[in-house]
Write a protein that holds these residues in place. Structure first.
Motif, mmCIF file in Angstrom:
data_model
loop_
_atom_site.group_PDB
_atom_site.id
_atom_site.type_symbol
_atom_site.label_atom_id
_atom_site.label_comp_id
_atom_site.label_asym_id
_atom_site.label_seq_id
_atom_site.Cartn_x
_atom_site.Cartn_y
_atom_site.Cartn_z
ATOM 1 N N GLY A 109 -16.346 13.303 12.554
ATOM 2 C CA GLY A 109 -17.303 14.017 11.714
ATOM 3 C C GLY A 109 -16.672 15.138 10.924
ATOM 4 N N THR A 110 -16.442 16.259 11.567
ATOM 5 C CA THR A 110 -15.926 17.452 10.906
ATOM 6 C C THR A 110 -14.656 17.901 11.599
ATOM 7 O OG1 THR A 110 -18.196 18.094 10.369
ATOM 8 C CG2 THR A 110 -16.539 19.803 10.207
ATOM 9 N N LEU A 111 -13.618 18.171 10.807
ATOM 10 C CA LEU A 111 -12.328 18.565 11.373
ATOM 11 C C LEU A 111 -11.665 19.623 10.502
ATOM 12 C CD1 LEU A 111 -10.983 14.981 12.121
ATOM 13 C CD2 LEU A 111 -11.567 16.686 13.856
ATOM 14 N N SER A 112 -10.795 20.413 11.107
ATOM 15 C CA SER A 112 -9.982 21.365 10.351
ATOM 16 C C SER A 112 -8.707 20.656 9.891
ATOM 17 C CB SER A 112 -9.607 22.560 11.229
ATOM 18 O OG SER A 112 -8.689 22.161 12.234
ATOM 19 N N CYS A 113 -7.988 21.278 8.982
ATOM 20 C CA CYS A 113 -6.723 20.719 8.505
ATOM 21 C C CYS A 113 -5.740 20.599 9.673
ATOM 22 C CB CYS A 113 -6.147 21.592 7.398
ATOM 23 S SG CYS A 113 -4.571 20.992 6.764
ATOM 24 N N ALA A 114 -5.697 21.599 10.535
ATOM 25 C CA ALA A 114 -4.782 21.560 11.681
ATOM 26 C C ALA A 114 -5.124 20.406 12.618
ATOM 27 C CB ALA A 114 -4.819 22.892 12.433
ATOM 28 N N ASP A 115 -6.424 20.185 12.858
ATOM 29 C CA ASP A 115 -6.840 19.060 13.700
ATOM 30 C C ASP A 115 -6.409 17.740 13.075
ATOM 31 O OD1 ASP A 115 -8.097 20.715 15.573
ATOM 32 O OD2 ASP A 115 -10.054 20.555 14.575
ATOM 33 N N LEU A 116 -6.656 17.594 11.781
ATOM 34 C CA LEU A 116 -6.259 16.360 11.086
ATOM 35 C C LEU A 116 -4.755 16.151 11.147
ATOM 36 C CD1 LEU A 116 -8.518 16.407 7.924
ATOM 37 C CD2 LEU A 116 -8.414 14.593 9.627
ATOM 38 N N SER A 117 -4.003 17.216 10.908
ATOM 39 C CA SER A 117 -2.552 17.151 10.933
ATOM 40 C C SER A 117 -2.049 16.640 12.280
ATOM 41 C CB SER A 117 -1.976 18.540 10.642
ATOM 42 O OG SER A 117 -0.585 18.551 10.811
ATOM 43 N N MET A 121 0.856 -1.170 0.000
ATOM 44 C CA MET A 121 0.000 0.000 0.000
ATOM 45 C C MET A 121 0.900 1.230 0.000
ATOM 46 S SD MET A 121 -2.973 1.258 2.715
ATOM 47 C CE MET A 121 -2.661 -0.049 3.807
ATOM 48 N N GLY A 122 0.607 2.200 -0.887
ATOM 49 C CA GLY A 122 1.391 3.412 -0.966
ATOM 50 C C GLY A 122 1.165 4.314 0.229
ATOM 51 N N LYS A 123 2.127 5.201 0.470
ATOM 52 C CA LYS A 123 2.025 6.111 1.608
ATOM 53 C C LYS A 123 0.807 7.014 1.509
ATOM 54 C CE LYS A 123 6.757 6.397 3.199
ATOM 55 N NZ LYS A 123 7.885 7.276 3.496
ATOM 56 N N LYS A 124 0.529 7.533 0.304
ATOM 57 C CA LYS A 124 -0.633 8.418 0.144
ATOM 58 C C LYS A 124 -1.923 7.695 0.501
ATOM 59 C CE LYS A 124 0.680 11.914 -3.171
ATOM 60 N NZ LYS A 124 0.398 12.502 -4.473
ATOM 61 N N LEU A 125 -2.057 6.471 0.031
ATOM 62 C CA LEU A 125 -3.250 5.693 0.328
ATOM 63 C C LEU A 125 -3.360 5.438 1.833
ATOM 64 C CD1 LEU A 125 -5.710 4.297 -0.876
ATOM 65 C CD2 LEU A 125 -4.310 2.260 -1.179
ATOM 66 N N PHE A 126 -2.227 5.174 2.466
ATOM 67 C CA PHE A 126 -2.192 4.974 3.912
ATOM 68 C C PHE A 126 -2.657 6.239 4.636
ATOM 69 C CE2 PHE A 126 0.182 5.304 7.941
ATOM 70 C CZ PHE A 126 -0.359 4.206 8.601
ATOM 71 N N TYR A 127 -2.144 7.395 4.232
ATOM 72 C CA TYR A 127 -2.530 8.664 4.867
ATOM 73 C C TYR A 127 -4.004 8.976 4.633
ATOM 74 C CZ TYR A 127 2.511 9.422 5.344
ATOM 75 O OH TYR A 127 3.849 9.298 5.655
ATOM 76 N N LYS A 128 -4.483 8.651 3.442
ATOM 77 C CA LYS A 128 -5.911 8.861 3.161
ATOM 78 C C LYS A 128 -6.756 8.001 4.095
ATOM 79 C CE LYS A 128 -5.493 10.294 -1.652
ATOM 80 N NZ LYS A 128 -5.783 9.968 -3.053
ATOM 81 N N GLY A 129 -6.307 6.771 4.332
ATOM 82 C CA GLY A 129 -7.008 5.900 5.268
ATOM 83 C C GLY A 129 -7.036 6.478 6.670
ATOM 84 N N LEU A 130 -5.913 7.050 7.096
ATOM 85 C CA LEU A 130 -5.865 7.689 8.418
ATOM 86 C C LEU A 130 -6.845 8.853 8.500
ATOM 87 C CD1 LEU A 130 -2.002 7.828 9.126
ATOM 88 C CD2 LEU A 130 -3.680 6.249 10.097
ATOM 89 N N ILE A 131 -6.905 9.643 7.432
ATOM 90 C CA ILE A 131 -7.816 10.786 7.410
ATOM 91 C C ILE A 131 -9.267 10.314 7.424
ATOM 92 C CG2 ILE A 131 -8.648 12.669 5.923
ATOM 93 C CD1 ILE A 131 -5.675 13.275 5.313
ATOM 94 N N PHE A 132 -9.589 9.292 6.650
ATOM 95 C CA PHE A 132 -10.949 8.734 6.676
ATOM 96 C C PHE A 132 -11.318 8.280 8.080
ATOM 97 C CE2 PHE A 132 -11.005 8.468 2.041
ATOM 98 C CZ PHE A 132 -12.345 8.682 1.780
ATOM 99 N N ARG A 133 -10.384 7.615 8.758
ATOM 100 C CA ARG A 133 -10.643 7.150 10.124
ATOM 101 C C ARG A 133 -10.962 8.323 11.050
ATOM 102 N NH1 ARG A 133 -5.681 4.983 12.907
ATOM 103 N NH2 ARG A 133 -5.475 7.164 13.378
ATOM 104 N N GLU A 134 -10.188 9.383 10.951
ATOM 105 C CA GLU A 134 -10.424 10.546 11.816
ATOM 106 C C GLU A 134 -11.775 11.193 11.518
ATOM 107 O OE1 GLU A 134 -8.716 11.185 14.454
ATOM 108 O OE2 GLU A 134 -7.278 9.621 13.930
ATOM 109 N N PHE A 135 -12.122 11.305 10.248
ATOM 110 C CA PHE A 135 -13.444 11.846 9.892
ATOM 111 C C PHE A 135 -14.558 10.939 10.399
ATOM 112 C CE2 PHE A 135 -11.561 14.403 6.229
ATOM 113 C CZ PHE A 135 -11.826 15.623 6.823
ATOM 114 N N TYR A 136 -14.348 9.642 10.290
ATOM 115 C CA TYR A 136 -15.374 8.697 10.735
ATOM 116 C C TYR A 136 -15.688 8.889 12.211
ATOM 117 C CZ TYR A 136 -17.833 4.414 11.845
ATOM 118 O OH TYR A 136 -18.775 3.522 12.282
ATOM 119 N N PHE A 137 -14.658 9.032 13.032
ATOM 120 C CA PHE A 137 -14.878 9.145 14.469
ATOM 121 C C PHE A 137 -15.213 10.565 14.928
ATOM 122 C CE2 PHE A 137 -12.464 5.119 14.426
ATOM 123 C CZ PHE A 137 -13.392 4.342 15.078
#
Length: 189
Positions: free
Chosen positions: A19-27, A1-17
Motif C-alpha cells: 500500500g504505502t511505503l517510504s523511499c527507504a522501505d522501497l530501497s 526489458m530495460g532496467k528502469k522498467l524492471f525496477y518500476k515493476g519491482l516498485i509497483f509490486r511492493e506498493f501492491y502488497f
C-alpha cells in the motif's frame, strides 16, 4: 526489458502488497540504493503513477515521506475459473472492483471453444469497464488443471493448438497474461 522498467515493476509490486511505503522501505525491499530508488520514484510521480501520501509516524527524528500508487492509474484483470463457471473482474491497484464481477458459464471439459470464449469475455469486460486498455498492466488467471506457469500451459484444459494459453490470450487481449492453478492460488492467498 530495460532496467528502469524492471525496477518500476519491482516498485509497483511492493506498493501492491504493502500500500504505502517510504523511499527507504522501497530501497530495502527491492535491494537498490536510496538515490536510485528515489530517482525511479520521482519518474513515477512525474508520469502520474505515484503520489506522496503524507508522513510516517516517528519516534524521533525527521518523519519519512510516504508514497503510494494513485488508484486510477493502474488496473489488473482478475479471472477465476473452475470447470464450469468463470468470474472476471477489472480491479484497481488497491483491489477494488471497477465494474463488478462478470460471472458466466464456461465448461472446460471437452470444450475446444473454451479458450476463444474466455478471450472474448475478457475483451468484453475490458471494453465495458470504460478503462483505457493502456492502464491495464496484465491479467491474472486462476484455473483448474495441471499448469506450467513458466511456459503458460494448461495440460488439462484450454488447448491453444500452436501457442501457449498465455500467448493466445495475450495476443487476443493485448495485455500480458499470467496463469496458475486455482488450488495453488487459494493456498497462497
Amino acid at each position: 526489458m530495460g532496467k528502469k522498467l524492471f525496477y518500476k515493476g519491482l516498485i509497483f509490486r511492493e506498493f501492491y502488497f504493502s500500500g504505502t511505503l517510504s523511499c527507504a522501505d522501497l530501497s530495502e525491499r527491492i535491494g537498490k540504493s536510496i538515490p536510485l530508488t528515489m530517482k525511479i520514484l520521482n519518474e513515477l510521480i512525474e508520469e502520474g503513477y505515484v503520489k506522496e501520501s503524507g508522513y510516517a509516524p516517528s519516534s524521533g527524528g525527521r518523519r519519512p515521506v510516504m508514497y503510494s500508487i494513485k488508484p486510477d492509474t493502474v488496473y489488473i484483470l482478475s479471472v477465476a475459473m473452475d470447470q464450469l463457471v468463470t468470474r472476471i473482474s477489472l480491479m484497481d491497484i488497491h483491489n477494488n472492483h471497477v465494474a463488478g464481477i462478470e460471472k458466466f458459464e464456461l465448461p472446460l471439459q471437452k470444450n475446444p471453444l473454451a479458450l476463444s470464449a474466455l478471450a472474448e469475455k475478457m475483451e468484453e469486460v475490458i471494453r465495458n469497464s470504460g478503462v483505457d486498455k493502456k492502464k491495464i498492466i496484465g491479467a491474472g488467471i486462476g484455473m483448474p488443471g495441471f499448469i506450467d506457469i513458466k511456459k503458460g500451459i494448461n495440460y488439462t484444459f484450454l488447448d491453444a493448438v500452436d501457442k501457449t494459453v498465455t500467448q493466445y490470450l495475450s495476443d487476443k487481449s493485448g495485455i500480458p497474461v499470467y496463469i496458475d492453478n486455482d488450488s495453488s492460488l487459494i493456498a497462497l492467498a
